[in-house]
Design an enzyme around this catalytic site. Structure first.
Site, PDB file in Angstrom:
ATOM      1  N   ASP A 173      40.444  15.884  53.983  1.00  0.00           N
ATOM      2  CA  ASP A 173      40.936  15.282  52.704  1.00  0.00           C
ATOM      3  C   ASP A 173      41.774  16.458  51.926  1.00  0.00           C
ATOM      4  OD1 ASP A 173      41.670  13.878  50.707  1.00  0.00           O
ATOM      5  OD2 ASP A 173      39.515  13.291  50.043  1.00  0.00           O
ATOM      6  N   GLU A 221      42.767  47.495  45.213  1.00  0.00           N
ATOM      7  CA  GLU A 221      41.764  47.898  44.463  1.00  0.00           C
ATOM      8  C   GLU A 221      40.959  46.816  43.495  1.00  0.00           C
ATOM      9  OE1 GLU A 221      42.471  51.962  42.824  1.00  0.00           O
ATOM     10  OE2 GLU A 221      44.033  51.956  44.277  1.00  0.00           O
ATOM     11  N   GLU A 260      38.333  45.312  41.446  1.00  0.00           N
ATOM     12  CA  GLU A 260      37.319  45.658  40.663  1.00  0.00           C
ATOM     13  C   GLU A 260      36.583  44.303  40.219  1.00  0.00           C
ATOM     14  OE1 GLU A 260      39.430  49.546  38.414  1.00  0.00           O
ATOM     15  OE2 GLU A 260      39.291  47.398  37.301  1.00  0.00           O
ATOM     16  N   GLU A 307      32.480  51.548  38.574  1.00  0.00           N
ATOM     17  CA  GLU A 307      33.788  51.768  37.501  1.00  0.00           C
ATOM     18  C   GLU A 307      33.428  52.164  36.149  1.00  0.00           C
ATOM     19  OE1 GLU A 307      37.059  51.889  37.454  1.00  0.00           O
ATOM     20  OE2 GLU A 307      37.614  51.994  39.367  1.00  0.00           O
ATOM     21  N   GLU A 317      33.682  48.853  42.174  1.00  0.00           N
ATOM     22  CA  GLU A 317      34.877  48.582  43.189  1.00  0.00           C
ATOM     23  C   GLU A 317      34.382  49.222  44.629  1.00  0.00           C
ATOM     24  OE1 GLU A 317      38.794  51.009  43.829  1.00  0.00           O
ATOM     25  OE2 GLU A 317      38.509  50.548  41.673  1.00  0.00           O
ATOM     26  N   HIS A 319      44.903  47.126  41.275  1.00  0.00           N
ATOM     27  CA  HIS A 319      45.795  47.692  41.671  1.00  0.00           C
ATOM     28  C   HIS A 319      46.467  47.516  43.086  1.00  0.00           C
ATOM     29  CE1 HIS A 319      43.931  50.584  38.353  1.00  0.00           C
ATOM     30  NE2 HIS A 319      44.542  49.533  37.812  1.00  0.00           N
ATOM     31  N   ARG A 344      49.157  56.763  34.944  1.00  0.00           N
ATOM     32  CA  ARG A 344      48.460  55.485  35.127  1.00  0.00           C
ATOM     33  C   ARG A 344      48.798  54.386  34.038  1.00  0.00           C
ATOM     34  NH1 ARG A 344      45.202  58.489  38.335  1.00  0.00           N
ATOM     35  NH2 ARG A 344      44.180  57.438  40.096  1.00  0.00           N
ATOM     36  N   GLU A 403      52.152  51.881  43.924  1.00  0.00           N
ATOM     37  CA  GLU A 403      50.794  51.167  43.572  1.00  0.00           C
ATOM     38  C   GLU A 403      51.366  50.389  42.391  1.00  0.00           C
ATOM     39  OE1 GLU A 403      46.739  52.234  41.321  1.00  0.00           O
ATOM     40  OE2 GLU A 403      48.224  53.738  41.500  1.00  0.00           O
ATOM     41  N   ARG A 427      50.159  48.286  39.273  1.00  0.00           N
ATOM     42  CA  ARG A 427      49.004  48.189  38.924  1.00  0.00           C
ATOM     43  C   ARG A 427      48.612  46.897  37.792  1.00  0.00           C
ATOM     44  NH1 ARG A 427      46.382  52.781  38.463  1.00  0.00           N
ATOM     45  NH2 ARG A 427      45.642  52.553  36.186  1.00  0.00           N
TER      46      ARG A 427
END
Length: 470
Positions: free
Chosen positions: A51, A130, A132, A212, A220, A269, A340, A358, A360
């Site tokens: 359904d 990645e 977390e 982490e 993580e 990330h 970062r 990457e 982020r």
């Protein structure tokens, strides 16, 4: 893990039940279970009805009948079920036309991979998220006409350092000090190891696990990269195993991006790279950070479309408690090889095979099929249109002089704003019929009606601190 129908049927000889799974539009696994005797070769051909009107973001009640067809490559024996159970992920089909269902998130991911091949830019997109999460010992929450609250507790929580109602051994992790103390400060070593072992047993190659940054059990686990749709499958399995192993050990897991005030939130990330045969098309030894022009244009697409992209990669109101300027969250529309504080980072590696981008901003509240597909489509648009990402920023973007800082754009600050951006900028997602206008309209409508408006209409507890005595 199975590869063919024959492999799946062989695995089924050792179980009692078969769990049928698929994904709703917001990104949660849904399931029902059948006796193993129904799991036959014909079952793979014919599928099984369900359904669709009861599934978030799917059909209306007058057109509710839908069909699931199992993918034998997703079959595994459930390592956390008490009754021996086989699990299979299914694709959603229209039972009348027998065509794939346009709102099936897994179909979107498959189409993204097919479109990549059509472009001739590459054959394969590899993804490595990645994700977390927090492992808590206790959680309570509620919201009604006259009350709203949440309460979280963790043996590791720094707020328990002065607790006197029972023996207290100290050693609680202070805010932003969770990366990487050994046990006994890290109280979750064994639980994380059990999660990793269960994932390995389910066929997911794991590479690492660790505590982490945040207090109160932020964690993580690292999965080995794989292809786009397969990684989205694995991320749902990652969540399922983490939650169930934690519950079996008297704890609870949340992938909510920002459950704690005053400490790090949980991001996801997302690493990606494009390959043509055995060649990583993102690599050029002579380029900045070892990046090819193709990779830089890919980054240009991510930066250009980031406001719209975030509606699919950071899609909860809670996501914007994490994506706040001035903190560690990646809100700056810039790229860097080590920085970062930029939304796009190029991890430092001398290996041509490991060269990747990457992104982020995403978090684990996203639907991984839509998230990864959207990232790929934004990057491909950048390559096709040769979108220049500008110069890299290798400074700390949170500590720039004011005249420099104002030149760097930042992501929008709310779910409402990124949904508006997606409405205005989504043509790049429609290429190759990967996303459809109808799916995006349904997604935006759901998010506004079921998430943005309910949060906007409710007073929050902290507003009483600010305004009650006015």
């Amino acid at each position: 893990m199975a590869k063919t129908v024959a492999d799946a049927l062989e695995l089924a000889k050792n179980v009692k039940m078969v769990d049928i799974r698929f994904t709703d539009l917001p990104g949660q696994w849904q399931h029902f279970t059948i006796p193993v005797r129904r799991f036959t070769a014909e079952f793979f051909e014919e599928g099984i009805p369900f359904d669709g009107s009861s599934i978030r973001g799917f059909q209306e009640i007058h057109e509710s009948d839908m069909l699931l067809k199992p993918d034998p490559e997703t079959v595994f024996v459930d390592p956390v079920a008490n009754i021996p159970t086989l699990v299979v992920t299914c694709d959603v089909y229209d039972p009348i036309t027998l065509q794939p269902y346009s709102r099936d998130p897994r179909f979107v991911a498959r189409k993204a991979e097919a479109y990549l091949k059509q472009t001739g830019i590459a054959d394969t997109a590899f993804f490595g998220p990645e994700a977390e999460f927090f492992i808590f010992d206790n959680v309570r929450y509620g919201s009604g006409t006259h009350e709203s609250f949440y309460y979280i507790d963790s043996e590791e929580g720094w707020w328990n350092s002065g607790r006197a109602d029972r023996p207290n051994f100290g050693g609680q992790i202070q805010p932003k000090r969770g990366y990487f103390p050994v046990p006994p400060a890290d109280t979750l070593q064994d639980v994380r190891s059990k999660i990793v072992m269960a994932l390995e047993a389910a066929g997911v190659p794991m590479e690492v696990h660790h505590h982490e940054v945040a207090t109160a059990g932020q964690s993580e686990l690292g999965m080995r990269f794989t292809t786009l749709t397969r990684m989205a499958d694995q991320l749902l399995l990652y969540k399922y195993i983490a939650k169930n192993v934690a519950r079996q050990n008297g704890k609870t897991v949340t992938f909510m991006p920002k459950p704690l005030f005053g400490d790090n939130g949980s991001g996801m990330h997302v690493h990606s790279s494009l390959w043509k045969g055995e060649t990583n098309v993102f690599y050029d030894a002579s380029g900045y950070a070892g990046l090819s022009d193709t990779a830089k244009f890919y980054i240009g697409g991510l930066l250009k479309h980031a406001p719209a992209l975030l509606a699919l990669t950071s899609p909860s109101t809670n996501s914007y408690r994490r994506l706040v300027p001035g903190f560690e969250a990646p809100v700056n529309l810039a790229y860097s090889q080590r920085n970062r504080s930029a939304i796009c980072r190029i991890p430092v590696t001398k290996s041509s095979k490991a060269k990747r981008v990457e992104f982020r901003a995403p978090d684990p509240s996203s639907n991984p099929y839509l998230c990864f597909a959207a990232i790929l489509m934004a990057g491909l648009d950048g390559i096709q249109n040769r979108i220049d990402p500008g110069n890299p920023h290798d400074k700390d973007l949170y500590d720039l002089p004011a005249e420099e800082a104002k030149l760097i754009k930042q992501v929008p600050g709310s779910l409402e704003a990124v949904l508006n951006a997606l409405e205005a900028d989504h043509e790049f997602l429609l290429k190759g019929d990967v996303f459809t206008t109808e799916l995006l309209e349904a997604y935006i409508s759901y998010k506004r009606t079921m998430e943005v408006d309910p949060v906007r209409l409710r007073p929050t507890p902290y507003e009483f601190t600010l305004y009650f005595d006015i």
